[in-house]
Scaffold this motif. Structure first.
Motif, PDB file in Angstrom:
ATOM      1  N   UNK A  72       0.836  -1.208   0.074  1.00 61.05           N
ATOM      2  CA  UNK A  72       0.086  -0.089   0.196  1.00 61.05           C
ATOM      3  C   UNK A  72       0.783   1.426   0.046  1.00 61.05           C
ATOM      4  N   UNK A  73       1.813   1.070   0.758  1.00 59.68           N
ATOM      5  CA  UNK A  73       2.712   2.358   0.925  1.00 59.68           C
ATOM      6  C   UNK A  73       4.188   2.162   0.195  1.00 59.68           C
ATOM      7  N   UNK A  74       4.242   1.548  -0.676  1.00 60.73           N
ATOM      8  CA  UNK A  74       5.264   1.261  -1.432  1.00 60.73           C
ATOM      9  C   UNK A  74       5.949   2.421  -2.126  1.00 60.73           C
ATOM     10  N   UNK A  75       5.142   3.646  -2.545  1.00 63.64           N
ATOM     11  CA  UNK A  75       5.701   4.686  -3.218  1.00 63.64           C
ATOM     12  C   UNK A  75       6.117   5.821  -1.989  1.00 63.64           C
ATOM     13  N   UNK A  76       5.839   5.609  -0.815  1.00 65.42           N
ATOM     14  CA  UNK A  76       6.075   6.564   0.474  1.00 65.42           C
ATOM     15  C   UNK A  76       7.287   6.436   0.872  1.00 65.42           C
ATOM     16  N   UNK A  77       8.080   7.508   1.064  1.00 68.69           N
ATOM     17  CA  UNK A  77       9.463   7.840   1.743  1.00 68.69           C
ATOM     18  C   UNK A  77       8.989   8.298   3.073  1.00 68.69           C
ATOM     19  N   UNK A  78       9.600   7.779   4.175  1.00 68.26           N
ATOM     20  CA  UNK A  78       9.336   8.167   5.626  1.00 68.26           C
ATOM     21  C   UNK A  78      10.582   8.682   6.197  1.00 68.26           C
ATOM     22  N   UNK A  79      10.551  10.060   6.289  1.00 65.99           N
ATOM     23  CA  UNK A  79      11.779  11.153   6.979  1.00 65.99           C
ATOM     24  C   UNK A  79      12.264  10.342   8.158  1.00 65.99           C
ATOM     25  N   UNK A  80      13.572  10.097   8.362  1.00 65.90           N
ATOM     26  CA  UNK A  80      14.105   9.594   9.246  1.00 65.90           C
ATOM     27  C   UNK A  80      13.899   8.175   9.740  1.00 65.90           C
ATOM     28  N   UNK A  81      13.552   7.344   8.398  1.00 57.36           N
ATOM     29  CA  UNK A  81      13.001   6.014   8.776  1.00 57.36           C
ATOM     30  C   UNK A  81      14.164   4.898   8.438  1.00 57.36           C
ATOM     31  N   UNK A  82      14.993   5.402   7.592  1.00 55.32           N
ATOM     32  CA  UNK A  82      16.077   4.452   7.469  1.00 55.32           C
ATOM     33  C   UNK A  82      15.629   3.456   6.428  1.00 55.32           C
ATOM     34  N   UNK A  83      16.299   2.482   6.383  1.00 54.60           N
ATOM     35  CA  UNK A  83      16.266   1.217   5.413  1.00 54.60           C
ATOM     36  C   UNK A  83      15.951  -0.239   6.303  1.00 54.60           C
ATOM     37  N   UNK A  84      15.467  -1.278   5.790  1.00 51.78           N
ATOM     38  CA  UNK A  84      15.623  -2.369   6.384  1.00 51.78           C
ATOM     39  C   UNK A  84      16.989  -2.801   6.365  1.00 51.78           C
ATOM     40  N   UNK A  85      17.159  -3.702   7.551  1.00 48.23           N
ATOM     41  CA  UNK A  85      18.782  -4.578   7.330  1.00 48.23           C
ATOM     42  C   UNK A  85      18.578  -5.381   6.467  1.00 48.23           C
ATOM     43  N   UNK A  86      19.519  -5.550   5.607  1.00 51.61           N
ATOM     44  CA  UNK A  86      19.611  -6.511   4.372  1.00 51.61           C
ATOM     45  C   UNK A  86      21.141  -6.711   3.990  1.00 51.61           C
ATOM     46  N   UNK A  87      21.486  -7.772   4.077  1.00 54.95           N
ATOM     47  CA  UNK A  87      22.921  -7.882   3.478  1.00 54.95           C
ATOM     48  C   UNK A  87      22.587  -9.244   2.463  1.00 54.95           C
ATOM     49  N   UNK A  88      23.096  -9.143   1.305  1.00 55.67           N
ATOM     50  CA  UNK A  88      23.021  -9.847   0.267  1.00 55.67           C
ATOM     51  C   UNK A  88      23.786 -11.185   0.562  1.00 55.67           C
ATOM     52  N   UNK A  89      23.223 -12.288   0.100  1.00 47.38           N
ATOM     53  CA  UNK A  89      24.094 -13.851   0.315  1.00 47.38           C
ATOM     54  C   UNK A  89      25.543 -13.832  -0.013  1.00 47.38           C
ATOM     55  N   UNK A  90      25.700 -13.140  -1.255  1.00 49.49           N
ATOM     56  CA  UNK A  90      27.012 -13.215  -1.866  1.00 49.49           C
ATOM     57  C   UNK A  90      27.855 -12.605  -1.282  1.00 49.49           C
ATOM     58  N   UNK A  91      27.542 -11.448  -0.502  1.00 52.47           N
ATOM     59  CA  UNK A  91      28.573 -10.876   0.467  1.00 52.47           C
ATOM     60  C   UNK A  91      29.010 -11.321   1.799  1.00 52.47           C
ATOM     61  N   UNK A  92      28.188 -12.209   2.063  1.00 53.71           N
ATOM     62  CA  UNK A  92      28.546 -12.852   3.357  1.00 53.71           C
ATOM     63  C   UNK A  92      29.826 -13.877   3.172  1.00 53.71           C
ATOM     64  N   UNK A  93      30.588 -14.120   4.219  1.00 50.12           N
ATOM     65  CA  UNK A  93      31.708 -14.840   4.182  1.00 50.12           C
ATOM     66  C   UNK A  93      31.205 -16.268   3.864  1.00 50.12           C
ATOM     67  N   UNK A  94      31.835 -17.151   3.143  1.00 46.82           N
ATOM     68  CA  UNK A  94      31.712 -18.696   2.745  1.00 46.82           C
ATOM     69  C   UNK A  94      32.062 -19.323   3.853  1.00 46.82           C
TER      70      UNK A  94
END
Length: 136
Positions: A97-119
């Protein structure tokens, strides 16, 4: 007597707002006025303001409940924009519903892609029985 004295308790009519009649917290009269002044249509039905107020109240309650849970998870007593952002982005329907909304001072979800993690190597998976170069 002329009958113009103080009115008795049964003569007074208690004013009851549209919000009280509909059992809502959001102001139905104000929303109705905004619908009329906004010129969305030539005529606005009385039930439309009640319906819109109920929908807005439900969405607000849902977001505040999820944001309160996010604040409690972070051991905070106060809801800040970061908690609202986490609440919205972790809920599938609210995120859509709120995909196009930017929340001020909201930051981003913590997300690390799997390829960047140590093997993980095969040595570490095998109970650590093999000696490493640092052992004597």
């Amino acid at each position: 007597m002329s009958g113009r004295g103080k009115a008795s308790a049964k003569d007074k009519s208690v004013s009851m707002t549209k919000s009280v009649r509909s059992g809502l917290q959001f102001p139905v009269g104000r929303i109705h006025r905004f619908l009329r002044k906004g010129q969305y249509a030539a005529r606005i039905g009385s039930g439309s303001a009640v319906y819109l107020a109920a929908v807005l109240e439900y969405l607000s309650a849902e977001i505040l409940e999820l944001a309160g849970n996010a604040a409690r998870d972070n051991k905070k007593a106060r809801i800040v924009p970061r908690h609202i952002q986490l609440a919205i982005r972790n809920d599938e329907e609210l995120n859509r519903l709120l995909s196009g909304v930017t929340i001020a001072q909201g930051g981003v979800l913590p997300n690390i892609q799997a390829v960047l993690l140590p093997k993980k190597s095969a040595k570490k998976l095998a109970a650590g029985s093999a000696p490493t170069s640092q052992e004597f």
